[in-house]
Design a protein around this motif. Structure first.
Motif, short mmCIF file in Angstrom:
data_model
loop_
_atom_site.label_atom_id
_atom_site.label_comp_id
_atom_site.label_asym_id
_atom_site.label_seq_id
_atom_site.Cartn_x
_atom_site.Cartn_y
_atom_site.Cartn_z
N GLU A 155 1.08 -1.17 -0.24
CA GLU A 155 -0.05 0.25 0.16
C GLU A 155 1.02 0.95 -0.27
O GLU A 155 1.86 0.76 0.26
CB GLU A 155 -0.90 0.17 1.39
CG GLU A 155 -1.96 -1.45 1.66
CD GLU A 155 -2.56 -1.31 3.32
OE1 GLU A 155 -2.27 -0.57 3.65
OE2 GLU A 155 -3.72 -1.94 2.82
N ASN A 156 0.18 2.36 -0.49
CA ASN A 156 0.86 3.97 -0.26
C ASN A 156 0.87 4.21 1.37
O ASN A 156 -0.23 4.06 2.46
CB ASN A 156 0.18 4.72 -1.56
CG ASN A 156 0.14 4.50 -2.78
OD1 ASN A 156 -0.50 4.74 -3.21
ND2 ASN A 156 2.00 4.65 -3.11
N LEU A 157 2.03 4.70 1.74
CA LEU A 157 1.47 6.01 2.57
C LEU A 157 2.26 7.09 2.62
O LEU A 157 3.16 7.54 2.00
CB LEU A 157 2.64 5.00 3.68
CG LEU A 157 3.31 5.60 4.98
CD1 LEU A 157 1.67 5.50 6.33
CD2 LEU A 157 4.64 5.10 5.51
N LEU A 179 -6.32 19.63 14.57
CA LEU A 179 -6.15 18.90 13.00
C LEU A 179 -6.35 17.07 13.62
O LEU A 179 -6.63 16.14 12.27
CB LEU A 179 -4.28 18.59 12.93
CG LEU A 179 -4.06 19.93 12.32
CD1 LEU A 179 -2.95 19.81 11.87
CD2 LEU A 179 -5.37 20.97 11.36
N LYS A 180 -5.56 16.63 14.63
CA LYS A 180 -6.49 14.93 14.97
C LYS A 180 -7.59 14.83 15.00
O LYS A 180 -8.05 13.52 14.18
CB LYS A 180 -5.21 14.73 16.09
CG LYS A 180 -5.91 12.82 16.08
CD LYS A 180 -5.51 12.45 15.35
CE LYS A 180 -5.98 10.72 15.65
NZ LYS A 180 -5.21 10.17 14.62
N ASN A 181 -8.89 15.80 15.17
CA ASN A 181 -9.87 15.64 15.12
C ASN A 181 -10.60 15.89 13.55
O ASN A 181 -11.82 15.12 13.52
CB ASN A 181 -10.48 16.76 15.75
CG ASN A 181 -10.22 16.22 17.97
OD1 ASN A 181 -10.10 15.25 18.36
ND2 ASN A 181 -9.93 17.19 18.35
N ILE A 186 -6.82 5.82 12.26
CA ILE A 186 -5.04 5.58 11.37
C ILE A 186 -4.60 6.59 11.38
O ILE A 186 -3.25 5.85 11.52
CB ILE A 186 -5.73 4.77 10.37
CG1 ILE A 186 -5.75 5.81 9.19
CG2 ILE A 186 -6.71 3.42 10.33
CD1 ILE A 186 -6.16 4.56 8.03
N ASP A 187 -4.58 7.91 10.80
CA ASP A 187 -3.77 8.78 10.75
C ASP A 187 -3.12 9.33 11.78
O ASP A 187 -3.37 9.30 13.28
CB ASP A 187 -4.82 10.04 9.98
CG ASP A 187 -4.84 9.35 8.97
OD1 ASP A 187 -4.54 9.00 7.95
OD2 ASP A 187 -6.27 10.06 8.64
N THR A 188 -1.86 10.01 12.00
CA THR A 188 -0.78 10.65 13.38
C THR A 188 -0.84 11.24 12.75
O THR A 188 -0.49 12.14 11.47
CB THR A 188 0.68 9.31 13.26
OG1 THR A 188 -0.58 8.15 13.51
CG2 THR A 188 0.84 9.45 14.54
N LEU A 199 2.16 14.67 9.10
CA LEU A 199 0.86 13.99 8.98
C LEU A 199 1.44 12.59 8.63
O LEU A 199 1.70 12.66 8.02
CB LEU A 199 0.43 14.44 8.57
CG LEU A 199 -0.12 16.51 8.88
CD1 LEU A 199 -1.82 16.47 7.91
CD2 LEU A 199 -0.49 16.48 10.47
N ILE A 200 1.20 11.72 9.51
CA ILE A 200 1.39 10.33 8.89
C ILE A 200 0.17 9.37 8.14
O ILE A 200 -0.66 9.89 8.94
CB ILE A 200 2.13 9.38 9.65
CG1 ILE A 200 3.59 9.78 10.32
CG2 ILE A 200 2.01 7.99 9.28
CD1 ILE A 200 4.33 8.81 11.08
N LEU A 201 -0.49 9.45 7.18
CA LEU A 201 -1.51 8.88 6.42
C LEU A 201 -1.12 7.27 5.74
O LEU A 201 -0.73 7.12 4.93
CB LEU A 201 -1.98 10.41 5.56
CG LEU A 201 -1.66 11.09 5.61
CD1 LEU A 201 -1.94 12.52 4.71
CD2 LEU A 201 -2.69 11.88 6.67
#
Length: 266
Positions: A155-157, A179-181, A186-188, A199-201
C-alpha cells in the motif's frame, strides 16, 4: 581528540582560500566534519570518493571552469544526492541568481560576507541536528513501523510536513489536537518541533494527501508551508521520506520569499 558533538559531514566548495578556511573553522568548532574543494571538478571527485554521503553541500556560484549551478545539476543527477540539501554561498544576490539556485535544487541562499553565528544557524536549519526540542528521531521510528505495514500490504503511505512561517501564536500541541480531530483514526499527527507538524497518513497516495492538506489548510492559524512525501514513490525508507519532504518544504519557503522580494522591487 575531543569527541565530536555530531557526525554530520559538510563539503564546502569555494575558490577563495580565505572563505574555505573561515567556513571550515567555524563549522568544525561546532562539531561538524568539514571538507573543502576549490573547484567543481575537485568537489565531484570528493563526492565520488567519499564512502558515506555528505549531509550538506555549500557551494559558491562563481567557480573556475564550471559554475555552482552546473555543479548542483551534476550533483543532483546522482540518485543518492537527489535529496541532500545544497546551500549557495555567494556575493551575488540578484533575484535572477536566487531563482536559478532554487530551480537547480538549492534550498538555501546565503550572502557573503557572512557572520559566523548566522552561518551556523543556516547549517543547523538545513541538516538534521538533534536538539532537545526536535523530535525527528521519534518521527523516524513511527514512520519505520508504518512503512513496514505498507510493505506487507503493498500500500501507499504519505508523510506531510507542515511548517509555520514565523512564530506559532497557539501552542503547537493544541494545533495538533485540532488537526487530529479532522483526520481518520488511523492517521497520526506528530509534533516535530515548536513550529513543525508531521502527518502520517496510511493507505494514502499523493492525491489523497493533497485532499487532506486542502481540508486542513484553513484550520491552521497564520501561514503554513506543506509538502507531501509518499512511499514508495519519494522514498523507500523513513529517512528518505523525511529528507524529501524537508528539502521541498525549504524550496517552497525559498520560492515564497523570492516572490515576496520581487513584489517589493516592483
Amino acid at each position: 581528540m575531543e569527541e565530536r558533538k555530531n557526525s554530520k559531514s559538510i563539503l564546502i566548495i569555494d575558490d577563495s582560500v580565505l572563505i574555505r578556511f573561515m567556513a571550515k573553522n567555524i563549522l568544525e568548532a561546532e562539531g561538524y566534519d568539514v571538507e573543502t574543494a576549490a573547484t567543481a571538478e575537485e568537489a565531484i571527485l570528493k563526492v565520488k570518493n567519499k564512502e558515506k554521503l555528505f549531509d550538506l553541500i555549500i557551494v559558491d556560484i562563481n567557480l573556475p571552469n564550471q559554475n555552482g549551478f552546473e555543479f548542483i545539476q551534476k550533483l543532483k543527477s546522482q540518485a543518492e544526492y537527489k535529496n541532500i540539501p545544497v546551500m549557495i554561498l555567494s556575493a551575488d544576490a540578484t533575484p535572477l541568481s536566487i531563482r536559478e539556485a532554487v530551480e537547480v535544487g538549492a534550498v538555501e541562499y546565503f550572502i557573503k560576507p557572512f557572520k559566523a553565528a548566522e552561518l551556523v544557524k543556516r547549517v543547523v536549519k538545513l541538516i538534521e541536528y538533534v536538539k532537545e526540542e526536535d523530535h525527528y528521531p521519534e518521527l523516524k521510528e513511527l514512520l519505520k513501523k508504518e512503512i513496514n505495514r505498507a510493505k506487507r500490504g503493498n500500500e501507499n503511505l504519505s508523510l506531510v510536513l507542515t511548517q509555520c512561517n514565523g512564530k506559532v501564536k497557539i501552542e503547537i500541541s493544541k494545533i495538533a489536537e485540532q488537526l487530529k480531530n479532522k483526520l481518520r483514526d488511523i492517521d497520526t499527527v506528530f509534533e516535530v518541533d515548536k513550529n513543525t507538524l508531521a502527518l502520517i497518513l496510511p493507505v494514502t497516495g499523493a492525491d489523497g494527501a493533497a485532499v487532506v492538506i486542502k481540508k486542513l489548510k484553513d484550520k491552521l492559524p497564520g501561514k503554513w508551508y506543506f509538502h507531501i512525501s509518499t512511499y514508495p514513490d519519494n522514498g523507500k525508507n523513513e529517512e528518505e521520506l523525511i529528507n524529501f519532504a524537508k528539502e521541498n518544504l525549504m524550496k517552497e519557503e525559498s520560492n515564497s520569499k523570492q516572490e515576496t522580494a520581487e513584489t517589493k522591487e516592483i
